[in-house]
Write an enzyme that holds these catalytic residues in place. Sequence first.
Site, PDB file in Angstrom:
ATOM      1  N   ASP A  85       0.873  -1.186   0.000  1.00  0.00           N
ATOM      2  CA  ASP A  85       0.000   0.000   0.000  1.00  0.00           C
ATOM      3  C   ASP A  85       0.903   1.227   0.000  1.00  0.00           C
ATOM      4  O   ASP A  85       1.671   1.441   0.938  1.00  0.00           O
ATOM      5  CB  ASP A  85      -0.907  -0.041   1.244  1.00  0.00           C
ATOM      6  N   ASP A  96      -3.260   7.325  -3.735  1.00  0.00           N
ATOM      7  CA  ASP A  96      -3.129   6.238  -2.747  1.00  0.00           C
ATOM      8  C   ASP A  96      -3.601   4.962  -3.443  1.00  0.00           C
ATOM      9  O   ASP A  96      -4.698   4.940  -4.002  1.00  0.00           O
ATOM     10  CB  ASP A  96      -4.017   6.622  -1.549  1.00  0.00           C
ATOM     11  N   HIS A 171     -11.539   6.492   1.934  1.00  0.00           N
ATOM     12  CA  HIS A 171     -11.556   7.830   2.525  1.00  0.00           C
ATOM     13  C   HIS A 171     -11.447   8.895   1.450  1.00  0.00           C
ATOM     14  O   HIS A 171     -10.808   8.688   0.422  1.00  0.00           O
ATOM     15  CB  HIS A 171     -10.394   7.981   3.503  1.00  0.00           C
ATOM     16  N   HIS A 179      -6.936  11.712   5.098  1.00  0.00           N
ATOM     17  CA  HIS A 179      -8.318  11.336   5.420  1.00  0.00           C
ATOM     18  C   HIS A 179      -9.078  12.626   5.699  1.00  0.00           C
ATOM     19  O   HIS A 179      -8.978  13.188   6.778  1.00  0.00           O
ATOM     20  CB  HIS A 179      -8.371  10.427   6.651  1.00  0.00           C
ATOM     21  N   GLU A 204     -10.943   1.200  -1.034  1.00  0.00           N
ATOM     22  CA  GLU A 204     -10.040   0.113  -0.674  1.00  0.00           C
ATOM     23  C   GLU A 204     -10.719  -1.025   0.073  1.00  0.00           C
ATOM     24  O   GLU A 204     -10.652  -1.085   1.293  1.00  0.00           O
ATOM     25  CB  GLU A 204      -8.844   0.645   0.123  1.00  0.00           C
ATOM     26  N   GLU A 297      -6.711  -1.233  -3.877  1.00  0.00           N
ATOM     27  CA  GLU A 297      -7.076   0.178  -3.683  1.00  0.00           C
ATOM     28  C   GLU A 297      -6.695   1.018  -4.900  1.00  0.00           C
ATOM     29  O   GLU A 297      -5.622   0.824  -5.486  1.00  0.00           O
ATOM     30  CB  GLU A 297      -6.342   0.745  -2.451  1.00  0.00           C
TER      31      GLU A 297
HETATM   32 MN    MN Z   1      -3.564   3.005   0.852  1.00  0.00          MN
HETATM   33 MN    MN Z   2      -6.145   4.596   1.604  1.00  0.00          MN
END
Ligand code: MN
Ligand code: MN
Length: 312
Positions: A85, A96, A171, A179, A204, A297
């Site tokens: 990640d 992200d 998020h 976030h 995600e 994600e």
């Molecule tokens: Mn992530």
């Molecule tokens: Mn994330």
Amino acid sequence: CSDVMIEMYQKAGQIVKDVRELAVSEVHEGMKVLSLVNLIESEIMKRGGFPAFPCNISINEVTAHYTSPAGDETILKDGDLVKIDLGAHVDGFIADSATSVIIGSGDGHYQSGDKVYTLEKQTKLIETANQALEVAISNVRAGVEVGKIGEAVEEYVKSQGFLPVANLTGHSMDQWILHSGLSIPNVKEQNHHQLEEGDILAIEPFVTDGIGVVGDMKDTFIFRFLRDRPLRLAPARKLLEVIKLKYANLPFAQRWLNEEPGIRQLKPAMRQLISSRAIYPYHVLREKSGARVAQAEHTVIVESDGCRVITQ
Ligand code: MN
Ligand code: MN
């Protein structure tokens, strides 16, 4: 979003996509987790971005928020289910993304908790996470209630005989904010908040054959600035200044601070910042029943009739 902002998001998204693909091609049995996180974070910087948070490498039932501490000797083993990640930002505009891989041939029998994992089982966990992400993305457009996205993810994952992790969510993001307030659930929720054009979302789903709940482990390797506090120790005051200057409100690794000049007594200073709640510690998260977890994600920009995925 203005065109300039979209351009920045797309640049961050391209960096994350390229580095994610590089990581998947480079990861191998016997590799140190520390080498993998160093590779990912340095490749982000080579491409003109900065890590938006420390690269998370979470293995098997460890679900999120693991990054190497300095000197980490953890090695990736045959059959490990590894979630990679990573996030990059360009001028605070964040992308992200995460993917899951099986280390080595993965064709043995591997135990986690009271469960045994085969290549077929782990491949199906990963495929279900990937498909759940596609299902979620296909539901994203302005006007959709966020609860509906969770419902679609949950329905799909259950149809495959698995559960989404109920207490981990996607998020919304904003410049310099990982976030930014809106959670994107992976289960059905009574949340009637509607997505708006221009929203930036990280979506995600996490998929498991366990009970679908994660809990805190005691370890903390990732932290984030919360607020200024009166601090007794001079090294703690200095450390907080460095953290604010270098990472603003974005998460950082304690490992990163080892390389910062001018920091003394890092460990007691960190302890004081945590206990005075100047910084927030992210506990490593683990599936509560000890079952393995896969994750996928992407980051998307919400549009009137769909969304633009910036990390694929
Ligand atoms: Mn992530
Ligand atoms: Mn994330």
